[in-house]
Design a protein around this motif. Sequence first.
Motif, PDB file in Angstrom:
ATOM      1  N   ARG A   2      44.809  17.384  44.677  1.00 39.47           N
ATOM      2  CA  ARG A   2      45.499  16.432  45.540  1.00 39.47           C
ATOM      3  C   ARG A   2      44.873  15.052  45.412  1.00 39.47           C
ATOM      4  O   ARG A   2      43.759  14.919  44.906  1.00 39.47           O
ATOM      5  CB  ARG A   2      45.437  16.928  46.975  1.00 39.47           C
ATOM      6  N   TYR A   3      45.578  14.050  45.915  1.00 29.89           N
ATOM      7  CA  TYR A   3      45.128  12.683  45.638  1.00 29.89           C
ATOM      8  C   TYR A   3      43.759  12.369  46.225  1.00 29.89           C
ATOM      9  O   TYR A   3      42.955  11.673  45.617  1.00 29.89           O
ATOM     10  CB  TYR A   3      46.190  11.663  46.095  1.00 29.89           C
ATOM     11  N   ASP A  41      49.474  10.446  37.948  1.00 30.62           N
ATOM     12  CA  ASP A  41      50.536  11.114  38.701  1.00 30.62           C
ATOM     13  C   ASP A  41      51.743  10.202  38.958  1.00 30.62           C
ATOM     14  O   ASP A  41      52.590  10.506  39.809  1.00 30.62           O
ATOM     15  CB  ASP A  41      49.978  11.705  40.009  1.00 30.62           C
ATOM     16  N   GLU A  44      55.192  11.876  38.898  1.00 29.47           N
ATOM     17  CA  GLU A  44      55.673  12.779  39.956  1.00 29.47           C
ATOM     18  C   GLU A  44      56.067  11.948  41.195  1.00 29.47           C
ATOM     19  O   GLU A  44      55.203  11.408  41.875  1.00 29.47           O
ATOM     20  CB  GLU A  44      54.561  13.793  40.305  1.00 29.47           C
ATOM     21  N   SER A  47      54.205  12.430  44.435  1.00 32.99           N
ATOM     22  CA  SER A  47      52.763  12.202  44.514  1.00 32.99           C
ATOM     23  C   SER A  47      52.477  10.946  45.344  1.00 32.99           C
ATOM     24  O   SER A  47      53.372  10.163  45.643  1.00 32.99           O
ATOM     25  CB  SER A  47      52.175  12.013  43.111  1.00 32.99           C
TER      26      SER A  47
END
Length: 186
Positions: A2-3, A41, A44, A47
Motif C-alpha cells: 500500500r502507498y 502506481d 492504477e 491507487s
Amino acid sequence: MRYKTHIVSSLTLGAGLSIILSYPFHIAYVIGISFGSLLPDIDEPKSFIGRRSFGIANYVKNRYGHRGVTHSIFAWILVSLISFIYLSPLTVGISLGYFFHLLGDFFSVRSIPVLAPFNTDYAKPPFAYKTGSLTEDILLYIFTFLLFYFVFILGQLHIYLVQSTAELIVSTVHILFELLHIINSL
Ligand SMILES: [Zn+2]
C-alpha cells in the motif's frame, strides 16, 4: 504494497543511503523519494497517486495494464534519465523512490515484470508477502521504527532536514515578495 508502506520503506532506505554515502538528507530529497515511491502506481486509477492524476492513470492502465511496464527496470531507467537532465536532491530522490517502489513490489506475491516490455514474465522472488496482509502491517511497523532510528538517532539527519526546510521556506517567501514587488511596480 500500500502507498503508506511504499513511502515509509522508501524513506527508510533513502535515509540509510544518506548515512552510508554521507548524502545530505535535504527536504527536496525527502519530497523526491516520497513522490518517486508513489509514481509507478500511476498505472492504477484506484491507487493513491492514480486518484490524483487527472485521468493519466486511466490512460496508462488501459494501455499497459496494472503492474506492467511502469513496474520494470526500463521504466526506472527512463524516469532516472529524464530526472537527471536536472541533477538535484529532488531528482535523485525521485529516481531512488521509484527504484524502492519496484523493490517493494518485487517481494510481493504477485511480484513485477522486471524486464517488461521485452519479457512480460513476472519475477518469482525467493520469499514474498501478501499486499494488505498482516505481514505488510508488520513490515510497516518495522520500517517506521527504523526510519525514526536512522533519522533521529543513528544519522542525526533531522538537523539538516529542519535546516533545509527553513531555507526552502525562506527562499519561497523571498520569491513571493519579489513577485509582489514586480506586480506592484507594473
Ligand atoms: Zn506498484
